[in-house]
Write an enzyme that holds these catalytic residues in place. Structure first.
Site, PDB file in Angstrom:
ATOM      1  N   LYS A   1       0.702  -1.152   0.008  1.00  0.00           N
ATOM      2  CA  LYS A   1      -0.114  -0.058   0.072  1.00  0.00           C
ATOM      3  C   LYS A   1       0.850   1.166  -0.079  1.00  0.00           C
ATOM      4  O   LYS A   1       1.805   1.482   0.764  1.00  0.00           O
ATOM      5  CB  LYS A   1      -0.991   0.166   1.284  1.00  0.00           C
ATOM      6  CG  LYS A   1      -1.760   1.229   1.193  1.00  0.00           C
ATOM      7  CD  LYS A   1      -2.724   1.187   2.673  1.00  0.00           C
ATOM      8  CE  LYS A   1      -3.467   2.520   2.692  1.00  0.00           C
ATOM      9  NZ  LYS A   1      -4.464   2.362   3.730  1.00  0.00           N
TER      10      LYS A   1
ATOM     11  N   LYS B   1      -2.142  -1.262  -3.810  1.00  0.00           N
ATOM     12  CA  LYS B   1      -2.911  -0.563  -3.824  1.00  0.00           C
ATOM     13  C   LYS B   1      -2.064   0.953  -4.100  1.00  0.00           C
ATOM     14  O   LYS B   1      -1.203   0.972  -3.363  1.00  0.00           O
ATOM     15  CB  LYS B   1      -3.835  -0.366  -2.562  1.00  0.00           C
ATOM     16  CG  LYS B   1      -4.705   0.752  -2.214  1.00  0.00           C
ATOM     17  CD  LYS B   1      -5.240   0.854  -0.788  1.00  0.00           C
ATOM     18  CE  LYS B   1      -5.897   1.940  -0.613  1.00  0.00           C
ATOM     19  NZ  LYS B   1      -6.138   2.165   0.699  1.00  0.00           N
TER      20      LYS B   1
HETATM   21  C1  PBG Z   1      -7.220   3.135   5.585  1.00  0.00           C
HETATM   22  C2  PBG Z   1      -7.797   3.114   4.320  1.00  0.00           C
HETATM   23  C3  PBG Z   1      -7.542   4.203   3.175  1.00  0.00           C
HETATM   24  C4  PBG Z   1      -7.928   3.579   2.050  1.00  0.00           C
HETATM   25  C5  PBG Z   1      -8.466   2.497   2.247  1.00  0.00           C
HETATM   26  N1  PBG Z   1      -8.170   2.089   3.641  1.00  0.00           N
HETATM   27  C6  PBG Z   1      -7.079   5.620   3.402  1.00  0.00           C
HETATM   28  C7  PBG Z   1      -5.674   5.745   3.668  1.00  0.00           C
HETATM   29  O1  PBG Z   1      -4.744   4.837   4.013  1.00  0.00           O
HETATM   30  O2  PBG Z   1      -5.229   7.001   3.795  1.00  0.00           O
HETATM   31  C8  PBG Z   1      -8.108   4.033   0.577  1.00  0.00           C
HETATM   32  C9  PBG Z   1      -8.997   3.840  -0.180  1.00  0.00           C
HETATM   33  C10 PBG Z   1      -9.408   4.860  -1.310  1.00  0.00           C
HETATM   34  O3  PBG Z   1      -8.710   5.783  -1.745  1.00  0.00           O
HETATM   35  O4  PBG Z   1     -10.355   4.289  -2.301  1.00  0.00           O
HETATM   36  N2  PBG Z   1      -6.055   3.073   6.005  1.00  0.00           N
END
Ligand code: PBG
Length: 330
Positions: A200, A253
């Site tokens: 991520k 992601k």
């Molecule tokens: C939580 C999380 C996030 C997203 C999914 N889980 C945001 C982040 O880490 O700031 C983002 C999903 C999206 O942008 O569609 N940690």
């Protein structure tokens, strides 16, 4: 042209039947997961301004929405919760009467067959908006990795107890897949799979989501736990660790700016691979489509097919319901 016979690439492109016969990648609704946001209240469908067509639902409305998705053939949903109260450790996340836990029980009544995945993270539940417990370390505020693990594990078990079919940790703490696996097993949920947000990135594409989940960090950013967009080898190390720790599905992601990472992960690891087409990817196309600058349907099918072609087995996308509808029409 030199050489004979001439290779005629166009031969197999003549009709749709022929094209379909040799198509390498298919986009099927069975591979899509719809993210949904749930908040306290009753009869609420609060539009999310930066994500046209998406809402913060109260539990009752969410349960109806999920029944509709089930009828459309969308196989799975991924739930994000906005709690009644936030505090510095995100304690509402582990509450058996919390927002996600209520949502899980309500969905079981309206859509018993829906595959319900829950996001496991603290950022929606902490008052500072970080994905873990924040402590002071040499005058700097940092997320305490190991204290966070206990809370994530508790949250995952609470979700499983309320009926989650799968948990999806998105916090990027080190060791959380192992911690969650151990806790689930000990609580009698050895069969509950973990889909880990393994690679991520610290991405600017999460902007709209943070509005939707009311989870923007109050100070600093997430770059000391989320990945540097410049790195791909590191993503493979992250994924390898999560697989070792027991992840059943691993995720990359965002999707569109990281197709190379998806491809490398697919080539390297023989586990199911998910890609999250995130809020900013959705918002960008949506905004252009709303101005008449892009054909939304065609662009979405192209983008999602591209993500599948890159190697994703499943895609988490805010277009899941639209795609289900579009595929029915064709
Ligand atoms: C939580 C999380 C996030 C997203 C999914 N889980 C945001 C982040 O880490 O700031 C983002 C999903 C999206 O942008 O569609 N940690």
């Amino acid at each position: 042209m030199s050489g004979f016979p001439v290779r005629r690439m166009r031969r197999l492109r003549a009709t749709e039947r022929l094209r379909a016969l040799v198509r390498e990648t298919t986009l099927d609704v069975s591979r899509l997961v719809m993210p949904l946001f749930v908040r306290p209240g009753k009869k609420l469908r609060r539009p999310i301004p930066s994500m046209t067509g998406n809402f913060q639902f109260s539990v009752d409305e969410l349960a109806k929405e999920v029944a509709g998705l089930d009828a459309l053939g969308v196989p799975a949903v991924l739930l994000f919760g906005i709690p009644e109260t936030k505090d510095d450790t995100g304690s509402a996340s582990c509450d058996d009467a919390g927002i996600i836990q209520q949502a899980l029980r309500a969905i079981r009544k309206t859509a018993p067959d829906m595959l319900v995945i829950t996001d496991v993270c603290l950022c929606e539940y902490t008052d500072h908006g970080h994905c873990g417990v924040v402590v002071e370390c040499r005058g700097r505020k940092v997320v305490d990795n190991d204290r966070t693990l206990e809370l994530l594990a508790k949250q995952a078990v609470s979700h499983a107890r309320a009926g989650a079919d799968m948990v999806a940790p998105s916090d990027m703490m080190d060791g959380r897949v192992a911690a969650i696996r151990r806790a689930l097993d000990a609580a009698g949920f050895a069969d509950t799979p973990i889909m880990s947000y393994a690679a991520k990135y610290a991405s600017a594409f999460y902007g709209p989501f943070r509005e939707a989940a009311e989870s923007a960090p109050r100070f600093g950013d997430r770059r000391d736990y989320q990945m540097d967009p410049a790195n791909a080898d590191e993503a493979l190390r992250e994924i390898a660790l999560d697989i070792d720790e027991g992840a059943d599905i691993v995720m990359v992601k965002p999707a569109l700016a990281y197709l190379d990472v998806i491809r490398r992960a697919k080539d390297r690891f023989a586990v199911p691979l998910a890609a999250y087409s995130v809020s900013g990817e959705f918002a960008a196309v949506k905004a252009a489509a709303e101005r008449g600058w892009l054909d939304e349907r065609k662009v979405v099918m192209e983008v999602l097919t591209g993500i599948r072609r890159a190697g994703a087995d499943l895609i988490i996308t805010y277009w899941a319901a639209d795609v289900a509808r579009w595929l029915k029409e064709t």
